[in-house]
Design a protein around this motif. Structure first.
Motif, PDB file in Angstrom:
ATOM      1  N   UNK A  86       0.931  -1.141  -0.072  1.00  0.00           N
ATOM      2  CA  UNK A  86      -0.060   0.006   0.095  1.00  0.00           C
ATOM      3  C   UNK A  86       0.956   1.320  -0.138  1.00  0.00           C
ATOM      4  N   UNK A  87       1.900   1.201   0.781  1.00  0.00           N
ATOM      5  CA  UNK A  87       2.830   2.389   0.745  1.00  0.00           C
ATOM      6  C   UNK A  87       3.411   2.757  -0.665  1.00  0.00           C
ATOM      7  N   UNK A  88       3.891   1.704  -1.233  1.00  0.00           N
ATOM      8  CA  UNK A  88       4.336   1.817  -2.621  1.00  0.00           C
ATOM      9  C   UNK A  88       3.283   2.410  -3.524  1.00  0.00           C
ATOM     10  N   UNK A  89       2.168   1.956  -3.649  1.00  0.00           N
ATOM     11  CA  UNK A  89       1.057   2.164  -4.434  1.00  0.00           C
ATOM     12  C   UNK A  89       0.722   3.665  -4.066  1.00  0.00           C
ATOM     13  N   UNK A  90       0.962   4.195  -2.955  1.00  0.00           N
ATOM     14  CA  UNK A  90       0.654   5.599  -2.632  1.00  0.00           C
ATOM     15  C   UNK A  90       1.577   6.525  -3.414  1.00  0.00           C
ATOM     16  N   UNK A  91       2.739   5.874  -3.638  1.00  0.00           N
ATOM     17  CA  UNK A  91       3.898   6.718  -3.931  1.00  0.00           C
ATOM     18  C   UNK A  91       4.118   6.531  -5.805  1.00  0.00           C
ATOM     19  N   UNK A  92       3.131   5.735  -6.344  1.00  0.00           N
ATOM     20  CA  UNK A  92       3.127   5.770  -7.690  1.00  0.00           C
ATOM     21  C   UNK A  92       3.348   6.924  -8.285  1.00  0.00           C
ATOM     22  N   UNK A  93       4.295   6.800  -9.357  1.00  0.00           N
ATOM     23  CA  UNK A  93       4.530   7.992 -10.232  1.00  0.00           C
ATOM     24  C   UNK A  93       3.619   7.914 -11.370  1.00  0.00           C
TER      25      UNK A  93
END
Length: 310
Positions: A86-93
């Protein structure tokens, strides 16, 4: 034209667009939903595709070199180097910024993708196109779909844009890619209405006749003769597989053709009526208004204001 060609031609608008994406290391990019169909071709390396949105019912899709994926309904999704929390999804470019933000770094395992879109008019989607799943994944397999593999290889050679004629070859190859992706899905589909429809010789013969000459004065008797069966047999098999009787399908298809001509051209209404099998502009206007709730002239006016470039 055949049914698959007609189904694609009726819905496709304008020319496809594409971008080449080269990334490496740890990366994650999001593509927002859009009005059209998206596709990705993995030219080298591998990645994960994660469908998003309320209609998403599938898990992550692992893509490898040579894989092709079609998103026929324009679903939003994420591309990443691997599993994403979820954390990486929130930072998706955002994809529009990916090429600037996610640069290739020397020494990292590089992934190269061809990503693109087809503009689609969803107002009159043929049921064959509507039946396509949210994600159509076509893995690279030796000996499977050689025409699709050939199209991918040709696309890879045209991407630099420096070869003579590449500005014409690339969009033409992208159009060909869409046909091959739909064709491959129909071959691979374990279930589905339209693979079954086009696998039935009687229904296929009737559809081929209707699509070859939709303006002809078709009757159930004449169409049954084309299919080589009785009228009752044709009605039973056609209605069971297609979901509507032959003449009802013909009416729907004629009006879809008329809407496509009104959308894509400026030919006179009398010409549109004749090509669609109607004896006069008045007859077409009456049927068109009953089906769409709008007159052909009003429909064309909306087109001109919504798509001034068409």
């Amino acid at each position: 034209m055949d049914v698959v060609s007609d189904a694609i031609s009726a819905v496709r608008v304008g020319r496809p667009s594409s971008n080449r994406l080269r990334v490496s290391g740890s990366w994650c990019t999001r593509l927002a939903p859009y009005e059209g169909a998206g596709f990705h071709v993995v030219l080298s390396g591998g990645c994960w595709l994660l469908p998003e949105g309320p209609d998403s019912d599938g898990g992550p899709v692992t893509l490898g070199t040579g894989d092709v994926v079609l998103l026929p309904h324009g679903a939003g999704h994420v591309l990443a180097d691997g599993p994403v929390d979820a954390a990486r999804l929130a930072r998706a470019v955002p994809f529009e910024e990916a090429r600037e933000v996610l640069g290739v770094r020397d020494g990292d395992r590089e992934v190269e993708l061809l990503c693109g879109k087809y503009r689609l008019d969803r107002s009159r989607v043929h049921p064959l196109m509507a039946e396509l799943p949210e994600v159509v994944h076509l893995p690279s397999r030796v000996g499977r779909h050689p025409e699709l593999r050939a199209a991918v290889e040709l696309l890879a050679t045209e991407l630099d844009g420096r070869r003579p004629g590449s500005s014409l070859a690339l969009p033409s190859l992208l159009d060909l890619l869409l046909v091959y992706m739909v064709r491959a899905w129909m071959t691979e589909a374990a279930a589905g209405t339209w693979p079954a429809v086009l696998g039935d010789p009687v229904t296929t013969a009737a559809l081929r006749a209707l699509h070859a000459d939709p303006a002809a004065p078709w009757t159930n008797e004449r169409l049954a003769g084309e299919a080589g069966v009785s009228r009752a047999t044709l009605a039973r098999r056609f209605t069971s597989l297609v979901g509507r009787p032959p003449m009802a399908y013909l009416t729907w298809w004629r009006l879809t053709l008329a809407a496509t001509r009104l959308r894509d051209t400026d030919v006179p209404l009398a010409t549109v009526a004749r090509e669609a099998g109607y004896g006069s502009p008045y007859a077409l206007s009456h049927a068109f208004s009953r089906e769409f709730g709008i007159t052909p002239g009003r429909f064309r006016g909306i087109r001109d204001s919504a798509h001034p470039d068409i």
